[in-house]
Design a protein around this motif. Structure first.
Motif, PDB file in Angstrom:
ATOM      1  N   PHE A 291       0.857  -1.196   0.000  1.00 35.72           N
ATOM      2  CA  PHE A 291       0.000   0.000   0.000  1.00 35.72           C
ATOM      3  C   PHE A 291       0.883   1.232   0.000  1.00 35.72           C
ATOM      4  CE2 PHE A 291      -2.233   3.508   2.005  1.00 35.72           C
ATOM      5  CZ  PHE A 291      -3.498   3.458   1.429  1.00 35.72           C
ATOM      6  N   VAL A 292       0.783   2.025  -1.049  1.00 35.48           N
ATOM      7  CA  VAL A 292       1.493   3.303  -1.112  1.00 35.48           C
ATOM      8  C   VAL A 292       0.514   4.354  -1.634  1.00 35.48           C
ATOM      9  CG1 VAL A 292       2.413   2.691  -3.396  1.00 35.48           C
ATOM     10  CG2 VAL A 292       3.426   4.574  -2.117  1.00 35.48           C
ATOM     11  N   CYS A 293       0.450   5.482  -0.963  1.00 37.98           N
ATOM     12  CA  CYS A 293      -0.472   6.531  -1.376  1.00 37.98           C
ATOM     13  C   CYS A 293       0.300   7.801  -1.732  1.00 37.98           C
ATOM     14  CB  CYS A 293      -1.515   6.821  -0.292  1.00 37.98           C
ATOM     15  SG  CYS A 293      -0.825   7.374   1.281  1.00 37.98           S
ATOM     16  N   ASN A 294      -0.163   8.458  -2.771  1.00 41.96           N
ATOM     17  CA  ASN A 294       0.400   9.734  -3.179  1.00 41.96           C
ATOM     18  C   ASN A 294      -0.679  10.785  -2.976  1.00 41.96           C
ATOM     19  OD1 ASN A 294       1.981  11.771  -4.246  1.00 41.96           O
ATOM     20  ND2 ASN A 294       1.382  11.321  -6.358  1.00 41.96           N
ATOM     21  N   ILE A 295      -0.411  11.754  -2.106  1.00 37.19           N
ATOM     22  CA  ILE A 295      -1.410  12.756  -1.752  1.00 37.19           C
ATOM     23  C   ILE A 295      -0.906  14.133  -2.159  1.00 37.19           C
ATOM     24  CG2 ILE A 295      -2.814  13.736   0.103  1.00 37.19           C
ATOM     25  CD1 ILE A 295      -2.219  11.178   1.712  1.00 37.19           C
ATOM     26  N   GLU A 296      -1.751  14.871  -2.861  1.00 39.83           N
ATOM     27  CA  GLU A 296      -1.477  16.258  -3.202  1.00 39.83           C
ATOM     28  C   GLU A 296      -2.578  17.113  -2.609  1.00 39.83           C
ATOM     29  OE1 GLU A 296      -1.351  16.386  -7.418  1.00 39.83           O
ATOM     30  OE2 GLU A 296       0.530  15.266  -7.583  1.00 39.83           O
ATOM     31  N   CYS A 297      -2.202  18.203  -1.956  1.00 39.81           N
ATOM     32  CA  CYS A 297      -3.172  19.054  -1.275  1.00 39.81           C
ATOM     33  C   CYS A 297      -3.122  20.459  -1.860  1.00 39.81           C
ATOM     34  CB  CYS A 297      -2.886  19.074   0.229  1.00 39.81           C
ATOM     35  SG  CYS A 297      -4.071  20.058   1.176  1.00 39.81           S
ATOM     36  N   ASN A 298      -4.242  20.922  -2.378  1.00 39.87           N
ATOM     37  CA  ASN A 298      -4.363  22.303  -2.864  1.00 39.87           C
ATOM     38  C   ASN A 298      -4.958  23.140  -1.738  1.00 39.87           C
ATOM     39  OD1 ASN A 298      -3.444  21.597  -5.436  1.00 39.87           O
ATOM     40  ND2 ASN A 298      -5.491  20.963  -6.058  1.00 39.87           N
ATOM     41  N   GLY A 299      -4.103  23.854  -1.060  1.00 39.71           N
ATOM     42  CA  GLY A 299      -4.524  24.617   0.098  1.00 39.71           C
ATOM     43  C   GLY A 299      -3.524  24.416   1.222  1.00 39.71           C
ATOM     44  N   THR A 300      -3.640  25.222   2.242  1.00 32.74           N
ATOM     45  CA  THR A 300      -2.700  25.163   3.357  1.00 32.74           C
ATOM     46  C   THR A 300      -3.320  24.421   4.528  1.00 32.74           C
ATOM     47  OG1 THR A 300      -1.743  27.281   2.696  1.00 32.74           O
ATOM     48  CG2 THR A 300      -1.270  26.516   4.932  1.00 32.74           C
ATOM     49  N   PHE A 301      -2.611  23.393   4.996  1.00 32.02           N
ATOM     50  CA  PHE A 301      -3.085  22.695   6.184  1.00 32.02           C
ATOM     51  C   PHE A 301      -2.107  22.935   7.323  1.00 32.02           C
ATOM     52  CE2 PHE A 301      -0.226  19.614   4.288  1.00 32.02           C
ATOM     53  CZ  PHE A 301       0.369  18.999   5.371  1.00 32.02           C
ATOM     54  N   THR A 302      -2.624  22.899   8.536  1.00 26.65           N
ATOM     55  CA  THR A 302      -1.807  23.198   9.711  1.00 26.65           C
ATOM     56  C   THR A 302      -1.357  21.947  10.441  1.00 26.65           C
ATOM     57  OG1 THR A 302      -3.828  23.420  11.037  1.00 26.65           O
ATOM     58  CG2 THR A 302      -2.923  25.430  10.050  1.00 26.65           C
ATOM     59  N   LYS A 303      -2.084  20.855  10.251  1.00 27.26           N
ATOM     60  CA  LYS A 303      -1.773  19.632  10.974  1.00 27.26           C
ATOM     61  C   LYS A 303      -2.393  18.461  10.233  1.00 27.26           C
ATOM     62  CE  LYS A 303      -2.390  17.501  15.554  1.00 27.26           C
ATOM     63  NZ  LYS A 303      -3.014  17.680  16.894  1.00 27.26           N
ATOM     64  N   ALA A 304      -1.686  17.321  10.213  1.00 27.65           N
ATOM     65  CA  ALA A 304      -2.228  16.139   9.549  1.00 27.65           C
ATOM     66  C   ALA A 304      -1.689  14.873  10.203  1.00 27.65           C
ATOM     67  CB  ALA A 304      -1.897  16.149   8.063  1.00 27.65           C
ATOM     68  N   GLN A 305      -2.487  13.839  10.127  1.00 26.99           N
ATOM     69  CA  GLN A 305      -2.114  12.543  10.699  1.00 26.99           C
ATOM     70  C   GLN A 305      -2.570  11.454   9.744  1.00 26.99           C
ATOM     71  OE1 GLN A 305      -4.294  10.466  14.127  1.00 26.99           O
ATOM     72  NE2 GLN A 305      -2.516  11.313  15.204  1.00 26.99           N
ATOM     73  N   ILE A 306      -1.704  10.456   9.508  1.00 29.83           N
ATOM     74  CA  ILE A 306      -2.070   9.315   8.681  1.00 29.83           C
ATOM     75  C   ILE A 306      -1.975   8.052   9.518  1.00 29.83           C
ATOM     76  CG2 ILE A 306      -1.506  10.316   6.449  1.00 29.83           C
ATOM     77  CD1 ILE A 306       1.218   9.006   6.593  1.00 29.83           C
ATOM     78  N   ARG A 307      -2.875   7.121   9.236  1.00 30.58           N
ATOM     79  CA  ARG A 307      -2.915   5.868   9.985  1.00 30.58           C
ATOM     80  C   ARG A 307      -3.282   4.710   9.058  1.00 30.58           C
ATOM     81  NH1 ARG A 307      -6.765   6.533  15.052  1.00 30.58           N
ATOM     82  NH2 ARG A 307      -7.990   7.933  13.742  1.00 30.58           N
ATOM     83  N   ILE A 308      -2.796   3.534   9.396  1.00 25.52           N
ATOM     84  CA  ILE A 308      -3.178   2.326   8.685  1.00 25.52           C
ATOM     85  C   ILE A 308      -3.305   1.204   9.702  1.00 25.52           C
ATOM     86  CG2 ILE A 308      -0.860   1.459   8.164  1.00 25.52           C
ATOM     87  CD1 ILE A 308      -1.967   0.760   5.340  1.00 25.52           C
ATOM     88  N   ARG A 309      -4.244   0.313   9.457  1.00 28.42           N
ATOM     89  CA  ARG A 309      -4.511  -0.773  10.402  1.00 28.42           C
ATOM     90  C   ARG A 309      -3.265  -1.614  10.639  1.00 28.42           C
ATOM     91  NH1 ARG A 309      -8.542  -1.792  13.944  1.00 28.42           N
ATOM     92  NH2 ARG A 309     -10.136  -1.386  12.353  1.00 28.42           N
ATOM     93  N   ALA A 310      -2.934  -1.846  11.919  1.00 27.25           N
ATOM     94  CA  ALA A 310      -1.776  -2.672  12.263  1.00 27.25           C
ATOM     95  C   ALA A 310      -2.095  -4.143  12.037  1.00 27.25           C
ATOM     96  CB  ALA A 310      -1.373  -2.426  13.713  1.00 27.25           C
ATOM     97  N   THR A 311      -1.111  -4.877  11.527  1.00 28.83           N
ATOM     98  CA  THR A 311      -1.241  -6.319  11.324  1.00 28.83           C
ATOM     99  C   THR A 311      -0.020  -7.007  11.926  1.00 28.83           C
ATOM    100  OG1 THR A 311      -0.065  -6.270   9.197  1.00 28.83           O
ATOM    101  CG2 THR A 311      -2.456  -5.903   9.146  1.00 28.83           C
ATOM    102  N   ASN A 312      -0.046  -8.320  11.951  1.00 23.12           N
ATOM    103  CA  ASN A 312       1.115  -9.058  12.460  1.00 23.12           C
ATOM    104  C   ASN A 312       2.355  -8.788  11.624  1.00 23.12           C
ATOM    105  OD1 ASN A 312      -0.429 -10.244  14.477  1.00 23.12           O
ATOM    106  ND2 ASN A 312      -0.963 -12.020  13.220  1.00 23.12           N
TER     107      ASN A 312
END
Length: 232
Positions: free
Chosen positions: A133-154
């Motif tokens: 799983f690889v994601c490419n994210i582009e954001c048009n606009g200014t963000f102040t804080k962000a968090q990414i998460r993915i389900r933990a597995t063994n």
């Protein structure tokens, strides 16, 4: 008989209380207030209302969840047939409405990111790509804080989030914790992000070699001592 009836009534009441408590906990975990949107295609466009967690449910049990303190406009592409059972969350804060383009793929061959490959990252540690799983994210606009998460597995519990640094053409890992059974990272920018797993293969090989050498040395010492005793 009356005592037995009292015990039965008491037990039944206790069972009702426990059932109510459990049902409350389950409801809280599922959180029925979250908005669920079915998506039947790989390409999708959507609007996420401010302060509303929205889950996009794709085919093959792929789940992408988004929440922002502002309105969020999404435009994305996903290889749904290759991303089965993935559960990804993005939470972001901004000062104004945001627009995002996002692609989710199993590999990123242009960057050399392919299943099973081993890499040496900025801190000189060796890592493997096994997440799929690889994601490419582009954001048009200014963000102040962000968090990414993915389900933990063994398989990925010992891994870390990492981004691709285009200037140095290498992957850079960032501090990652496990929160509520999700691998979580605070991010300051968007680009290519994935999970990389420490590669202990070389360490194991070196340890085995050192162990074998140590056994040979110890065996040789005992053999020499034994021969000396026999001669004497």
């Amino acid at each position: 008989m009356k005592k037995i009836s009292k015990y039965l009534i008491g037990s039944f009441a206790l069972l009702l209380v426990c059932s109510s408590f459990l049902s409350i906990n389950v409801a809280a975990a599922i959180d029925p207030t979250d908005k669920e949107v079915p998506v039947m295609t790989d390409h999708w466009q959507a609007q996420v209302q401010a302060n509303e967690m929205t889950m996009f449910a794709f085919q093959f049990n792929l789940r992408l969840r988004f929440r922002a303190n502002v309105n969020l406009e999404l435009n994305g592409d996903c290889e749904t047939h290759k991303l089965a059972n993935k559960d990804f969350i993005l939470e972001v804060e901004g000062d104004d409405d945001l627009r995002m383009n996002m692609t989710c793929t199993e590999e990123q061959k242009e960057l050399g990111l392919m299943m099973g490959n081993t890499y040496q990252i900025r801190n000189r540690n060796r890592v493997q790509y096994q997440e799929g799983f690889v994601c490419n994210i582009e954001c048009n606009g200014t963000f102040t804080k962000a968090q990414i998460r993915i389900r933990a597995t063994n398989e990925n519990r010992i891994g870390s989030w990492a981004y691709y640094d285009e200037a140095t053409e290498e992957w850079v890992s960032v501090p990652t914790t496990i929160e509520d059974d999700y691998l979580t990272a605070e991010v300051t920018h968007f680009s290519y992000w994935t999970i990389l797993i420490p590669d202990y293969t070389l360490f194991i090989v070196v340890s085995v070699v050192i162990g074998a050498v140590a056994v040979v040395i110890i065996g040789s010492v005992f053999y020499i001592r034994k021969r000396k005793r026999t001669v004497n």
